[in-house]
Design a protein around this motif. Structure first.
Motif: not given
Length: 330
Positions: A259-266
């Motif tokens: 989840f942390s790998t796409c948290g910023s983009h989300l």
């Protein structure tokens, strides 16, 4: 020639073919419009000038730092950061399309914008706005491949595909902007030339036109469905697959890492579409065009300003690269 230089060259080439760079085909004799801005209160103008100048500088400097960090650190030569640097470049263009003209009008106590400059602003607004939209969809696909197909990620997201996706996004955005440019250039205007906004917005120009705008209105919705709805559908589809894949991970630590790998983009996706949808709904519900202009500040000014903070504060690699840049300057 770098990818950014190639895109800039093609932008100028195609824009020269737009009617706004030839003699404007305005048969009504309207040579300028008047941007009414956010407020008529003269006492608020210095405050608005300082506020928007600060936000613009923060937006440009923040996105330039992201581009500088990605280009200067070999550890960031990955598809995710390549797309991020292009998103930052689009955000700079998006802010620069609207804010400097507003600041100039406030400083000179003038509200006028020429007919050609207005169409130019419409063109670049749709170019960079659509490019933002498409790049967010491309980044969602990148995260989908990274999480759902990690072993094949280096093969699938190779340099050729990444460059191709950026070029497709750019030329699709260019097509969208040129269609809107052509559509607006065919409108005829009567005596009302007051735009209740701080930039030339295509829907506002449609309301001012005294010719039949039914076909233009249908075209605006059609283009919005294609260049807005299709990327959003791709983002939702990608994250549906991502969430489904993460939920199958047995360990809690593995789920948190995924989840942390796409948290910023989300976060950026929610901010971009949330503010854009909010501005659209407010313009549909509220009878006041001035309130609609204030709501549009969120996605035209605030979102490009916050994107660098979201990616830098939540990303250790970006923070390390920025720290190295700062250490070199000391």
């Amino acid at each position: 020639m770098s990818l950014h230089s190639f895109c800039l060259f093609n932008t100028l080439f195609f824009f020269k073919r737009c009617p706004i760079f030839m003699e404007p085909q305005n048969l009504t004799g309207v040579s300028e419009f008047f941007l009414m801005g956010l407020s008529d209160d003269l006492e608020l103008q210095p405050l608005l000038f300082g506020l928007f100048l600060s936000m613009y500088l923060v937006s440009v400097l923040g996105n330039l730092l992201i581009i500088l960090a990605v280009s200067s650190d070999p550890h960031l030569y990955t598809p995710m950061y390549f797309f991020l640097s292009n998103l930052s470049l689009a955000d700079i263009g998006f802010s620069t399309t609207t804010i400097p003209k507003m600041l100039l009008n406030i400083q000179t106590h003038s509200r006028s914008i020429t007919y050609a400059d207005c169409l130019t602003q419409v063109s670049f607004f749709f170019l960079f706005g659509c490019l933002d939209n498409l790049l967010l969809a491309v980044m969602a696909y990148d995260r989908f491949v990274a999480i759902c197909h990690p072993l094949h990620y280096p093969v699938i997201m190779n340099a050729c595909l990444c460059g191709f996706l950026v070029l497709v996004s750019f030329f699709s955005s260019l097509l969208d902007s040129q269609i809107h440019c052509l559509m607006v250039s065919q409108l005829t205007f009567c005596t009302s030339v007051e735009i209740h906004h701080f930039f030339c917005d295509a829907p506002q120009l449609l309301h001012l036109a005294c010719s039949d705008t039914s076909i233009s209105t249908i075209l605006v919705y059609f283009m919005g469905a294609i260049f807005g709805g299709v990327p959003l559908s791709g983002i939702l589809c990608s994250y549906t697959r991502i969430v489904s894949s993460i939920l199958r991970v047995p360990s809690t630590g593995g789920k948190c890492k995924a989840f942390s790998t796409c948290g910023s983009h989300l976060s950026v996706v929610c901010l971009f579409y949330g503010t854009g949808l909010g501005a659209y709904l407010s313009s549909s519900v509220s009878p006041s065009p001035r309130r609609s202009a204030v709501a549009s500040v969120m996605y035209t000014v605030v979102t490009p300003m916050l994107n660098p903070f979201i990616y830098s504060l939540r990303n250790k690699d970006i923070k390390r690269a920025l720290w190295r840049i700062i250490s070199r300057t000391d």
